[in-house]
Design a protein around this motif. Structure first.
Motif, PDB file in Angstrom:
ATOM      1  N   GLY A   1     -19.666  26.677  17.012  1.00  0.00           N
ATOM      2  CA  GLY A   1     -21.046  26.795  16.573  1.00  0.00           C
ATOM      3  C   GLY A   1     -21.425  28.155  16.029  1.00  0.00           C
ATOM      4  O   GLY A   1     -22.487  28.290  15.403  1.00  0.00           O
ATOM      5  N   VAL A   2     -20.615  29.157  16.264  1.00  0.00           N
ATOM      6  CA  VAL A   2     -20.906  30.496  15.733  1.00  0.00           C
ATOM      7  C   VAL A   2     -20.380  30.578  14.299  1.00  0.00           C
ATOM      8  O   VAL A   2     -19.213  30.271  14.048  1.00  0.00           O
ATOM      9  N   PRO A   3     -21.225  30.972  13.366  1.00  0.00           N
ATOM     10  CA  PRO A   3     -20.780  31.017  11.958  1.00  0.00           C
ATOM     11  C   PRO A   3     -19.607  31.962  11.753  1.00  0.00           C
ATOM     12  O   PRO A   3     -19.487  32.988  12.441  1.00  0.00           O
ATOM     13  N   ASP A   4     -18.758  31.618  10.782  1.00  0.00           N
ATOM     14  CA  ASP A   4     -17.589  32.467  10.533  1.00  0.00           C
ATOM     15  C   ASP A   4     -17.960  33.755   9.809  1.00  0.00           C
ATOM     16  O   ASP A   4     -17.084  34.556   9.477  1.00  0.00           O
ATOM     17  N   ARG A   5     -19.238  33.958   9.582  1.00  0.00           N
ATOM     18  CA  ARG A   5     -19.704  35.259   9.066  1.00  0.00           C
ATOM     19  C   ARG A   5     -19.543  36.357  10.125  1.00  0.00           C
ATOM     20  O   ARG A   5     -19.579  37.546   9.800  1.00  0.00           O
ATOM     21  N   PHE A   6     -19.386  35.944  11.357  1.00  0.00           N
ATOM     22  CA  PHE A   6     -19.214  36.892  12.457  1.00  0.00           C
ATOM     23  C   PHE A   6     -17.724  37.009  12.777  1.00  0.00           C
ATOM     24  O   PHE A   6     -17.051  36.001  12.995  1.00  0.00           O
ATOM     25  N   SER A   7     -17.234  38.244  12.797  1.00  0.00           N
ATOM     26  CA  SER A   7     -15.823  38.458  13.105  1.00  0.00           C
ATOM     27  C   SER A   7     -15.667  39.699  13.959  1.00  0.00           C
ATOM     28  O   SER A   7     -16.498  40.609  13.918  1.00  0.00           O
ATOM     29  N   GLY A   8     -14.606  39.713  14.758  1.00  0.00           N
ATOM     30  CA  GLY A   8     -14.350  40.832  15.646  1.00  0.00           C
ATOM     31  C   GLY A   8     -12.960  41.387  15.446  1.00  0.00           C
ATOM     32  O   GLY A   8     -12.051  40.694  14.980  1.00  0.00           O
ATOM     33  N   SER A   9     -12.799  42.660  15.814  1.00  0.00           N
ATOM     34  CA  SER A   9     -11.499  43.319  15.727  1.00  0.00           C
ATOM     35  C   SER A   9     -11.446  44.431  16.760  1.00  0.00           C
ATOM     36  O   SER A   9     -12.455  44.751  17.405  1.00  0.00           O
ATOM     37  N   LYS A  10     -10.269  44.997  16.911  1.00  0.00           N
ATOM     38  CA  LYS A  10     -10.104  46.112  17.847  1.00  0.00           C
ATOM     39  C   LYS A  10      -8.966  46.998  17.384  1.00  0.00           C
ATOM     40  O   LYS A  10      -7.938  46.523  16.887  1.00  0.00           O
ATOM     41  N   SER A  11      -9.176  48.298  17.567  1.00  0.00           N
ATOM     42  CA  SER A  11      -8.121  49.278  17.313  1.00  0.00           C
ATOM     43  C   SER A  11      -8.208  50.332  18.392  1.00  0.00           C
ATOM     44  O   SER A  11      -9.230  51.044  18.496  1.00  0.00           O
TER      45      SER A  11
ATOM     46  N   ASN B   1      -9.133  52.123  21.495  1.00  0.00           N
ATOM     47  CA  ASN B   1     -10.244  51.999  22.447  1.00  0.00           C
ATOM     48  C   ASN B   1     -11.561  51.592  21.789  1.00  0.00           C
ATOM     49  O   ASN B   1     -12.611  51.636  22.435  1.00  0.00           O
ATOM     50  N   THR B   2     -11.506  51.230  20.515  1.00  0.00           N
ATOM     51  CA  THR B   2     -12.727  50.863  19.794  1.00  0.00           C
ATOM     52  C   THR B   2     -12.644  49.441  19.253  1.00  0.00           C
ATOM     53  O   THR B   2     -11.698  49.085  18.554  1.00  0.00           O
ATOM     54  N   ALA B   3     -13.656  48.660  19.606  1.00  0.00           N
ATOM     55  CA  ALA B   3     -13.796  47.307  19.077  1.00  0.00           C
ATOM     56  C   ALA B   3     -14.916  47.301  18.042  1.00  0.00           C
ATOM     57  O   ALA B   3     -15.779  48.188  18.038  1.00  0.00           O
ATOM     58  N   SER B   4     -14.884  46.315  17.169  1.00  0.00           N
ATOM     59  CA  SER B   4     -15.901  46.235  16.121  1.00  0.00           C
ATOM     60  C   SER B   4     -16.338  44.799  15.896  1.00  0.00           C
ATOM     61  O   SER B   4     -15.536  43.867  16.026  1.00  0.00           O
ATOM     62  N   LEU B   5     -17.602  44.645  15.569  1.00  0.00           N
ATOM     63  CA  LEU B   5     -18.168  43.360  15.173  1.00  0.00           C
ATOM     64  C   LEU B   5     -18.627  43.514  13.728  1.00  0.00           C
ATOM     65  O   LEU B   5     -19.370  44.442  13.410  1.00  0.00           O
ATOM     66  N   THR B   6     -18.172  42.615  12.871  1.00  0.00           N
ATOM     67  CA  THR B   6     -18.595  42.622  11.478  1.00  0.00           C
ATOM     68  C   THR B   6     -19.408  41.370  11.196  1.00  0.00           C
ATOM     69  O   THR B   6     -18.971  40.265  11.534  1.00  0.00           O
ATOM     70  N   VAL B   7     -20.559  41.568  10.601  1.00  0.00           N
ATOM     71  CA  VAL B   7     -21.395  40.449  10.160  1.00  0.00           C
ATOM     72  C   VAL B   7     -21.400  40.474   8.641  1.00  0.00           C
ATOM     73  O   VAL B   7     -21.865  41.443   8.035  1.00  0.00           O
ATOM     74  N   SER B   8     -20.843  39.453   8.046  1.00  0.00           N
ATOM     75  CA  SER B   8     -20.764  39.364   6.583  1.00  0.00           C
ATOM     76  C   SER B   8     -21.871  38.458   6.066  1.00  0.00           C
ATOM     77  O   SER B   8     -22.366  37.588   6.785  1.00  0.00           O
ATOM     78  N   GLY B   9     -22.245  38.669   4.794  1.00  0.00           N
ATOM     79  CA  GLY B   9     -23.275  37.821   4.216  1.00  0.00           C
ATOM     80  C   GLY B   9     -24.537  37.818   5.057  1.00  0.00           C
ATOM     81  O   GLY B   9     -25.043  36.760   5.428  1.00  0.00           O
ATOM     82  N   LEU B  10     -25.047  39.005   5.359  1.00  0.00           N
ATOM     83  CA  LEU B  10     -26.203  39.143   6.247  1.00  0.00           C
ATOM     84  C   LEU B  10     -27.327  38.193   5.881  1.00  0.00           C
ATOM     85  O   LEU B  10     -27.674  38.023   4.695  1.00  0.00           O
ATOM     86  N   GLN B  11     -27.898  37.600   6.920  1.00  0.00           N
ATOM     87  CA  GLN B  11     -29.058  36.735   6.745  1.00  0.00           C
ATOM     88  C   GLN B  11     -30.191  37.242   7.625  1.00  0.00           C
ATOM     89  O   GLN B  11     -29.955  37.948   8.618  1.00  0.00           O
ATOM     90  N   ALA B  12     -31.384  36.862   7.295  1.00  0.00           N
ATOM     91  CA  ALA B  12     -32.557  37.344   8.037  1.00  0.00           C
ATOM     92  C   ALA B  12     -32.448  37.032   9.528  1.00  0.00           C
ATOM     93  O   ALA B  12     -32.838  37.850  10.371  1.00  0.00           O
TER      94      ALA B  12
END
Lengths: 117, 110
Positions: free
Chosen positions: B59-69, B71-82
């Protein structure tokens, strides 16, 4: 559907005790470890406590260790958090949450605990 | 048990991408592939968006993605929507049935 319903929040004086509860339904409660997370209004999330599916394993955030006790009754699908020696800094919305892998996929609506004289 | 470090705010225009970082230590983020991300709208309970660093719940859109390198993790939101405007929190398992959250990032869609 999964439901988690917290209750028992309210206003309590510093140094006193309060127990909040979480009624679970819609999943096999007895097979999941459960957690409590709190949030000071307007602030961030803080992890509070974990209990294993059978109640044998528990752990707590340093800020509440020795004062809070997490417990569960699998026969009643109920999770509890007993809070003793409450401090002003314990004022928060307390959420119970169900795990999904090492994340939390279902959360209750929260119950507000206010510690104030 | 120190909180993970997140930037207090992030922003982007509709359609753009934004990345939110989450820095911990080798005892939490760097030591386990158990980083989760939550979205919280005002007055609502948090919603799980990413678990195990990169996995999306149903149910979570694939516009949301996660990664890690490291000790730092990141969340990327692509195609931002309101509707992506919300607070975002990272969390990591820290061993011995302990978890830790980040301080949260307020994402603004310009």
């Amino acid at each position: 559907q999964v439901q988690l319903v917290e209750s028992g929040g309210g206003v309590v004086q510093p140094g006193r005790s309060l127990t909040v509860s979480c009624a679970a339904s819609g999943f096999t409660f007895s097979t999941f470890g459960m957690q409590w997370v709190r949030q000071v209004p307007g602030k961030g999330l803080q992890w509070v406590a974990f209990i294993s599916y059978d109640g044998r394993d528990k752990n707590y955030a340093d800020s509440v260790k020795g004062r809070f006790t997490i417990s569960r009754d699998n026969s009643k699908n109920t999770l509890k958090l007993q809070m003793n020696s409450l401090r002003a800094e314990d004022t928060a919305v307390y959420y119970c949450a169900k795990p999904y892998s090492y994340g939390l996929d279902y959360w209750g609506q929260g119950t507000l605990v206010t510690v104030s004289s | 048990q120190s909180a993970l470090t997140q930037p207090p705010s992030a922003s982007g225009s509709p359609g753009q991408s934004v990345t939110i970082s989450c820095t911990g230590t080798s005892s939490d983020v760097g030591g386990y592939n158990y980083v989760s991300w939550y979205q919280q709208h005002p007055g609502k309970a948090p919603q799980l968006m990413i678990y195990e660093v990169t996995q999306r719940p149903s149910g979570v859109p694939d516009r949301f993605s996660g990664s890690k390198s490291g000790n730092t993790a990141s969340l990327t939101v692509s195609g931002l929507q309101a509707e992506d405007e919300a607070d975002y929190y990272c969390s990591s398992y820290a061993g011995s049935y302990l978890w830790v959250f980040g301080g949260g990032t307020k994402l603004t869609v310009l």
